[in-house]
Design an enzyme around this catalytic site. Structure first.
Site, PDB file in Angstrom:
ATOM      1  N   PRO A 116       0.848  -1.191   0.000  1.00 48.27           N
ATOM      2  CA  PRO A 116       0.000   0.000   0.000  1.00 48.27           C
ATOM      3  C   PRO A 116       0.884   1.241   0.000  1.00 48.27           C
ATOM      4  CG  PRO A 116      -0.488  -1.469   1.870  1.00 48.27           C
ATOM      5  CD  PRO A 116       0.793  -1.922   1.277  1.00 48.27           C
ATOM      6  N   ARG A 198       0.474   4.871  12.967  1.00 51.17           N
ATOM      7  CA  ARG A 198       0.310   5.522  14.278  1.00 51.17           C
ATOM      8  C   ARG A 198       1.019   6.880  14.323  1.00 51.17           C
ATOM      9  NH1 ARG A 198      -1.733   2.427  18.386  1.00 51.17           N
ATOM     10  NH2 ARG A 198      -1.931   0.207  17.957  1.00 51.17           N
ATOM     11  N   ARG A 387      16.480  19.732   3.896  1.00 56.24           N
ATOM     12  CA  ARG A 387      17.163  18.485   3.553  1.00 56.24           C
ATOM     13  C   ARG A 387      17.669  18.509   2.112  1.00 56.24           C
ATOM     14  NH1 ARG A 387      14.244  12.655   4.232  1.00 56.24           N
ATOM     15  NH2 ARG A 387      16.169  11.499   4.475  1.00 56.24           N
ATOM     16  N   TYR A 448      13.454  13.394  20.028  1.00 55.59           N
ATOM     17  CA  TYR A 448      13.626  13.450  18.573  1.00 55.59           C
ATOM     18  C   TYR A 448      14.984  14.059  18.276  1.00 55.59           C
ATOM     19  CZ  TYR A 448      12.019  14.224  13.724  1.00 55.59           C
ATOM     20  OH  TYR A 448      11.844  14.189  12.358  1.00 55.59           O
TER      21      TYR A 448
END
Lengths: 537, 537
Positions: A116, A198, A387, A448
């Protein structure tokens, strides 16, 4: 048009200012820009399709190339160096659940694997095409994107699961509603992708993670259709939504999702506060989170990230003035920046900000108003474009994220940064690494961490460099007791570390459950579960 | 001492006042008190145990009788009429996870089924002992009740899962903390029972359902130990906690649970507001819920429940004065009572109550202060004792509950009450039925309906009467699109209705998942899943 080998729209450049570039060069050395492969080169390696013709399946080389990868660093290396070595044999763009069912039956009949594909923004290898004899069908969900129903009384909206973030918000905004799910990938990620990985958005403190928003929907699986009705809550045994959440394509294709929406907020503010050091800042953010105030965001940068943010901002004179003021208030070289967002009714927002500031001041926090917050909001989906421009300067950017309970948070941050530094030292390279806590809870926070380091210009060497770095930071995360992902998911890159938190019995239970929906193992093989399994598919 | 054949401690009587009794007699006729079976009679039917001796297993008749049933109406009929016809062959009281593992191995070796027993408060048949040749071991968890760890920084508490509500709160209160989970069964239900039945407490609006509190723990299963670590949040695939939540003993025995706790609140208030009619009241409660205020409780009684509450309260003169005042303010025979609770910091509580009252007044709500709310709080765990005193007067009390989205709430309430009325009319009896919304969400509410009707004094007739009533209301719930349970769980009584919301594929997935942990089907057979399965065990 969307970049085929980088982030976002190719008309948008978010270039790095010369001071920031000098700052980076000073920290890790001058980058070595390399020449990118062209689109034609990338497509030239696409082999003949092994799938029989089907009216819904495109086997065009460029379409197959554009659906072959996500946005992880190894994916970038493949694209930029022209080293893509595995492509889906065909790409389908279904426009209905009926077509999805037809395509699953077709894939099953051909013995094909099905991947998918939402918006192609996975950074952990959810979309990688397995090598081997099995043909692969990519199911691109982008045409299932309509608002199918909006129930204002129940505040529930039903969408085609392939809807992109901006399109979803635009369709809701026309009725005065919002979902409020804003991951950094917002512009190119899809509702279905959010659910099965999630996802968590930048304002999860107000709107919740996608888990809290996902109220029901329809999943097409090889074993049939799973139709999950909406209830505000239920005690009726196992929650079927939880079989879909985090399933990463292993059990089927989500075609429709019902989500919990809210009226557009009356107001939204983002305030910035500086702290003298990490310990004070972390203590403040923990107390604010545990006070359960109606805030929408808490985002705390460590000292290096704060320095990097201020350097990237440009406006040298303004920043110098700010730093003088902050220094006078006790926030010097170790200062940490906390961004506090609040969203909702004016009075509630005002009360929440005031209470949060009271807690911040107890830890010597210095509020500096809304200007930095507004700037952050403007650039919230643009900074990821950096980036591209850093790559052009010869630098790689990668991130890892985890979540852990408060007593482990600081140690986790230090260990992940140290692991990255040590790993690249092995390769003889420096790394510029910095961290923020982006999602906070009463029990703990996400951690993070970003890594900037030099590219070598050699594919094998850069891949090895990344592998060394990734293994080191993932091992640090699981050894300290963090989850292997707070918001990016598992994919292929995190699969080897999943057993550390699920245990062998838990992994086996997941595998057993997925096989119920997908007895032949045709759905996104090799993803999510630890690699031992892939051998048997 | 705890009553063996009714609710609670036998030193506590909560008798009905004469006016309330007259009110009930006028509505459904005079009750026909019957003579209860004695404890000796109930124990006299306990047959010889089919289990081999084990040092941890008691086979005493009275112990086995006391662990044979819960608190559902059919359970009461069996106890009161001396008709208990199925007993566990032995009852174990494990004191450690090691002992639980030892007992599971023993049960497996004997070919015994295992029924986990928490506080015995199930009202849907979770504890019923299956008939048949298979011996049955009841696993009474009450000795696993200690606070094992309290992490104040992370606000996490680890408990033995057999801890009862008051004991859990007392152990936390000693450290200045609370869990805040207060289901009506609080005094006799256990943490483990709450988790595996997806319980919801009266102040879930502040503290969340048990799903939100349950952070991790340890489950002993026939296939091994499932050890679930705590994370504030995770995107790492399937959430193992969700395999435990709502599993109703089908996959193993929860020995430890880690829960999210909060410091004891600074203040707590409960205000009462009356509305002229249901429509105005429902509109107000929906808007209050959707405003996401930091309240702890919203509980709205319909007109009949409001009348019943006022009648039960006694204080005839005071109530008459109140009703005069309310009538003058437009709240007459259709008036509905809304109870609003707020808990936390003083300023937050004050703001939340003020905002809620502003919304209530827009719907013609009439605030009447805190006296009724305080009374409710005092009696929150005592009103359930009324079931004992009404039984002595010849009346049965039963309840059903569901949850549905807002557009269905009113229709659900009317349909469930009508179904009960029609069902008992078939039996030639009247029913006094009333409803409240006890848990509200932005998307909808729970709908909780109580039935009072006369007992016949004949076991078979009373069982048939209950079966007719129960089937009618459950069919109404699923036909309108509610979940078969918002907070009581599934057990045996709701199992036939589960397919309506899970679908055949969902039911099969649950069954498949449970078999992974329990390959031989020894764990609480016949519960939760629809009855077709029981034949194969």
């Amino acid at each position: 048009m969307r970049r085929w080998n980088g982030w976002g729209d190719d008309s948008i450049d978010f270039s790095i200012n010369s001071d920031a570039l000098a700052f980076l060069q000073q920290r890790i050395g001058k980058g070595l820009p390399a020449t990118d492969a062209t689109l034609a080169q990338a497509c030239s390696g696409v082999p003949a399709s092994r799938l029989p013709a089907h009216r819904l399946v495109s086997t065009t080389g460029e379409v197959r190339m554009r659906n072959s990868l996500g946005q992880s660093l190894p994916d970038w290396l493949k694209m930029r160096f022209g080293k893509i070595d595995s492509f889906p044999d065909g790409v389908a763009f279904p426009e209905s659940a009926d077509q999805v069912r037809e395509l699953l039956a077709y894939a099953s009949a051909c013995g094909a694997a099905v991947i998918p594909y939402g918006g192609g923004t996975s950074v952990v290898g959810h979309l990688s095409v397995p090598h081997g004899a099995q043909p692969v069908l990519s199911m691109n969900m982008s045409r299932l994107s309509s608002l199918l129903n909006l129930d204002k009384k129940a505040q529930l909206a039903r969408f085609g699961a392939g809807v992109f973030g901006p399109d979803l918000e635009a369709q809701l905004r026309a009725h005065g509603y919002t979902l409020g799910h804003f991951p950094q990938s917002f512009e190119y990620s899809t509702l279905g992708g959010w659910v099965v990985t999630r996802s968590s958005g930048q304002q999860s403190l107000r709107y919740g993670r996608i888990e809290q928003m996902f109220a029901g929907g329809k999943l097409e699986t090889p074993a049939g259709t799973l139709d999950i009705p909406t209830f505000p809550a239920s005690a009726a045994g196992t929650d079927l939504r939880e079989m879909v959440l985090g399933s990463e394509g292993r059990i089927g294709i989500l075609t429709e999702a019902v989500v919990r929406v809210t009226p557009l907020p009356e107001c939204e503010v983002f305030h910035a506060v500086f702290f003298p050091d990490w310990d004070a800042a972390q203590e403040a953010i923990r107390h604010i989170a545990q006070a359960k105030l109606p805030l929408s965001m808490l985002r705390l940068s460590n000292a290096t990230e704060t320095l990097t943010t201020l350097t990237l901002a440009g406006h040298k004179k303004l920043i110098a003035a700010l730093e003088t003021y902050l220094g006078w208030r006790g926030c010097k070289e170790n200062k940490c920046l906390l961004m506090i967002g609040a969203t909702g009714h004016k009075a509630t927002v005002k009360n929440a900000i005031n209470t949060a500031m009271r807690i911040a001041r107890k830890q010597n926090g210095v509020p500096v108003g809304q200007a930095m917050g507004q700037k952050w909001k403007q650039n919230r989906f643009r900074s990821v474009y950096l980036r591209n421009s850093l790559w052009q300067q010869g630098y790689a950017i990668d991130t890892v994220e985890t979540a852990c309970d408060w007593p482990k948070v600081k140690g986790m941050m230090l260990a992940v940064e140290q692991a990255a530094t040590d790993a690249l030292a092995e390769c003889g390279e420096l790394v510029h690494t910095y961290t923020h806590l982006s999602h906070v809870y009463a029990q703990g926070a996400s951690v993070y961490t970003t890594f900037a380091y030099r590219l070598s210009g050699n594919y094998e060497q850069d891949l090895a460099r990344w592998q060394t770095l990734k293994a080191a930071v993932c091992e640090a995360i699981v050894s300290i007791g963090g989850t292997i992902s707070h918001q990016h998911g598992v994919g292929t890159d995190h699969a080897p570390y999943l057993s550390a938190e699920k245990g062998e019995l838990g992994i086996a239970a997941m595998r057993h459950l997925y096989r119920h929906f997908d007895p032949s193992g045709m759905m996104n093989p090799g993803k999510l579960l630890p690699p031992e399994e892939t051998a048997s598919i």
